[in-house]
Motif scaffolding. Sequence first.
Motif, short mmCIF file in Angstrom:
data_model
loop_
_atom_site.label_atom_id
_atom_site.label_comp_id
_atom_site.label_asym_id
_atom_site.label_seq_id
_atom_site.Cartn_x
_atom_site.Cartn_y
_atom_site.Cartn_z
N THR A 1 -10.34 31.04 -84.61
CA THR A 1 -10.78 30.93 -83.22
C THR A 1 -10.02 29.83 -82.49
OG1 THR A 1 -13.01 31.67 -83.84
CG2 THR A 1 -12.77 30.59 -81.70
N LEU A 2 -9.83 28.69 -83.16
CA LEU A 2 -9.08 27.58 -82.57
C LEU A 2 -7.66 28.02 -82.23
CD1 LEU A 2 -8.93 24.51 -81.89
CD2 LEU A 2 -8.11 24.18 -84.23
N LEU A 3 -6.99 28.67 -83.18
CA LEU A 3 -5.62 29.10 -82.96
C LEU A 3 -5.53 30.17 -81.87
CD1 LEU A 3 -4.39 29.27 -86.66
CD2 LEU A 3 -3.84 27.52 -84.96
N ARG A 4 -6.52 31.06 -81.86
CA ARG A 4 -6.49 32.17 -80.89
C ARG A 4 -6.50 31.66 -79.46
NH1 ARG A 4 -5.21 35.30 -78.02
NH2 ARG A 4 -5.94 37.42 -77.59
N GLY A 5 -7.19 30.56 -79.21
CA GLY A 5 -7.30 30.07 -77.85
C GLY A 5 -6.33 28.97 -77.48
N LEU B 1 -7.29 22.29 -75.53
CA LEU B 1 -7.94 21.94 -76.79
C LEU B 1 -9.39 21.55 -76.56
CD1 LEU B 1 -7.95 21.30 -79.80
CD2 LEU B 1 -6.94 19.07 -79.27
N GLU B 2 -9.65 20.67 -75.60
CA GLU B 2 -11.02 20.23 -75.34
C GLU B 2 -11.89 21.39 -74.86
OE1 GLU B 2 -13.46 16.65 -73.08
OE2 GLU B 2 -11.27 16.77 -72.91
N GLU B 3 -11.33 22.24 -74.02
CA GLU B 3 -12.08 23.40 -73.52
C GLU B 3 -12.45 24.33 -74.66
OE1 GLU B 3 -10.84 27.25 -70.91
OE2 GLU B 3 -10.41 25.30 -70.00
N ASN B 4 -11.49 24.55 -75.59
CA ASN B 4 -11.75 25.44 -76.73
C ASN B 4 -12.85 24.88 -77.63
OD1 ASN B 4 -9.84 27.24 -75.93
ND2 ASN B 4 -8.30 26.62 -77.40
N LEU B 5 -12.85 23.58 -77.84
CA LEU B 5 -13.85 22.97 -78.70
C LEU B 5 -15.26 23.19 -78.15
CD1 LEU B 5 -12.04 19.61 -79.57
CD2 LEU B 5 -12.46 21.54 -81.10
N HIS B 6 -15.43 22.97 -76.86
CA HIS B 6 -16.74 23.17 -76.27
C HIS B 6 -17.13 24.65 -76.26
CE1 HIS B 6 -17.41 19.05 -75.19
NE2 HIS B 6 -16.27 18.97 -74.51
N ALA B 7 -16.14 25.52 -76.06
CA ALA B 7 -16.42 26.96 -76.06
C ALA B 7 -16.89 27.44 -77.43
CB ALA B 7 -15.17 27.73 -75.63
N MET B 8 -16.41 26.80 -78.49
CA MET B 8 -16.80 27.16 -79.85
C MET B 8 -18.12 26.51 -80.26
SD MET B 8 -13.33 27.29 -82.18
CE MET B 8 -12.80 25.62 -81.86
N GLY B 9 -18.70 25.71 -79.35
CA GLY B 9 -19.98 25.06 -79.66
C GLY B 9 -19.85 23.74 -80.38
N PHE B 10 -18.66 23.14 -80.33
CA PHE B 10 -18.44 21.86 -81.01
C PHE B 10 -18.71 20.69 -80.07
CE2 PHE B 10 -16.37 24.50 -84.07
CZ PHE B 10 -16.39 23.79 -85.26
N GLU B 11 -19.28 19.65 -80.65
CA GLU B 11 -19.49 18.39 -79.95
C GLU B 11 -18.92 17.27 -80.81
OE1 GLU B 11 -20.61 18.22 -76.95
OE2 GLU B 11 -21.29 20.31 -76.76
N ARG B 12 -18.67 16.14 -80.19
CA ARG B 12 -18.10 15.01 -80.93
C ARG B 12 -19.00 14.64 -82.10
NH1 ARG B 12 -16.88 10.39 -76.71
NH2 ARG B 12 -16.37 9.27 -78.63
N GLY B 13 -18.37 14.42 -83.26
CA GLY B 13 -19.12 14.05 -84.45
C GLY B 13 -19.22 12.55 -84.60
N THR B 14 -19.79 12.13 -85.70
CA THR B 14 -20.00 10.70 -85.94
C THR B 14 -19.27 10.25 -87.20
OG1 THR B 14 -22.05 11.15 -87.16
CG2 THR B 14 -22.24 10.70 -84.80
N ASN B 15 -18.99 8.97 -87.27
CA ASN B 15 -18.36 8.41 -88.46
C ASN B 15 -19.42 7.93 -89.44
OD1 ASN B 15 -19.32 5.99 -87.43
ND2 ASN B 15 -17.31 5.23 -86.80
N GLU C 1 -6.51 9.33 -73.66
CA GLU C 1 -7.20 9.10 -72.40
C GLU C 1 -8.57 9.79 -72.33
OE1 GLU C 1 -6.16 7.12 -70.01
OE2 GLU C 1 -4.33 6.60 -71.10
N GLY C 2 -8.77 10.83 -73.11
CA GLY C 2 -9.98 11.63 -72.96
C GLY C 2 -10.88 11.63 -74.18
N ASN C 3 -11.54 12.77 -74.41
CA ASN C 3 -12.57 12.86 -75.44
C ASN C 3 -12.06 13.35 -76.79
OD1 ASN C 3 -14.69 12.04 -73.71
ND2 ASN C 3 -14.76 14.10 -72.82
N VAL C 4 -10.81 13.77 -76.86
CA VAL C 4 -10.25 14.29 -78.11
C VAL C 4 -9.13 13.37 -78.58
CG1 VAL C 4 -9.25 16.27 -79.29
CG2 VAL C 4 -10.73 16.63 -77.31
N SER C 5 -9.19 13.02 -79.86
CA SER C 5 -8.13 12.19 -80.43
C SER C 5 -7.83 12.72 -81.83
CB SER C 5 -8.57 10.72 -80.48
OG SER C 5 -7.52 9.89 -80.94
#
Length: 304
Positions: free
Chosen positions: A24-28, A82-96, A138-142
């Motif tokens: 799914t990640l690669l497709r988008g 990338l950030e748009e795809n993550l949210h579309a797949m139902g992903f949210e930032r995780g924790t350490n 600069e944003g939410n994905v690193s």
Amino acid sequence: MTKSRTMAAYDGDVTEACERVLVTLLRGFGPWKDSVFLVGGLTPRYLVAARPPEVPQHAGTGDVDVVVDVGILTDTQAYSTLEENLHAMGFERGTNEKGVKVSWRWEARLKTGATMILEFLAEHPELGGGKVKVLPTEGNVSALNIPHASMVFDLHDKIELTAELLDGAGLATETVRYANIVSFTCLKAFAFDHRNARKDAHDLVYCLEHHPGGLDAAIDAFRKALGGTHAEAVREALAKLRLRFIHDKPDQSYRRDGPVAVARFEDNDANVEADDELRNLRTLRQRQVADLMAKFLGGLEEAA
């Protein structure tokens, strides 16, 4: 996030879901998909083509670990996609490990209740010191800066995978670029040395044991790599394997932390103190792992 310490904690259905996440990640991801490379615990699924009963069952994984070109994190359009795809797949930032939200780990809850983890890794050429650190963005994905991770750009194989997309958009086929036996073993050797996770030891030993063409084919691949661009990193990884799996007295190698980690992971921390048969089986597995690594490293020394 701490990895589970026994094989019983891993679920085959979750591993299947990991494959869906990857496709799914690669497709988008449009034209940037060629800059995404699979490493980590899903990789043995493709490095070892055989399946039980021909080979023992691999533990599987609950994580999708990908190495990305750092250019993705600085390309505005790629980053937004990338950030748009993550949210579309139902992903949210995780924790350490401290429970703090991080920008390189993303999590999604499956309908089964299991948590899917997607981690972005990279190696930034300007961040020296050989330490694991978070890349500034600069944003939410690193991405987590991993020393030597970029070796996968040159040392990889690829396969076409077909899977059901997470958003219900049907079956899709994508080309997955994944770490080959050299880069996978090296990165797992560094990981095991760094964090002492039993799963890392299981993963690398499993792939050497059941590599297509046998151990000789794996040794040949390493010989070629030792004459290539990443020779220094490969030698460093081999030194880590020797440290963790080999004793100065060969008959004591089975007691090293590497073989012990593999055996305890695979027997689910069996109560060997109360059962002689279980103790003997664990010792046998430790000796098998030590012998495998001695043959592997010895074969490379003979070629040097």
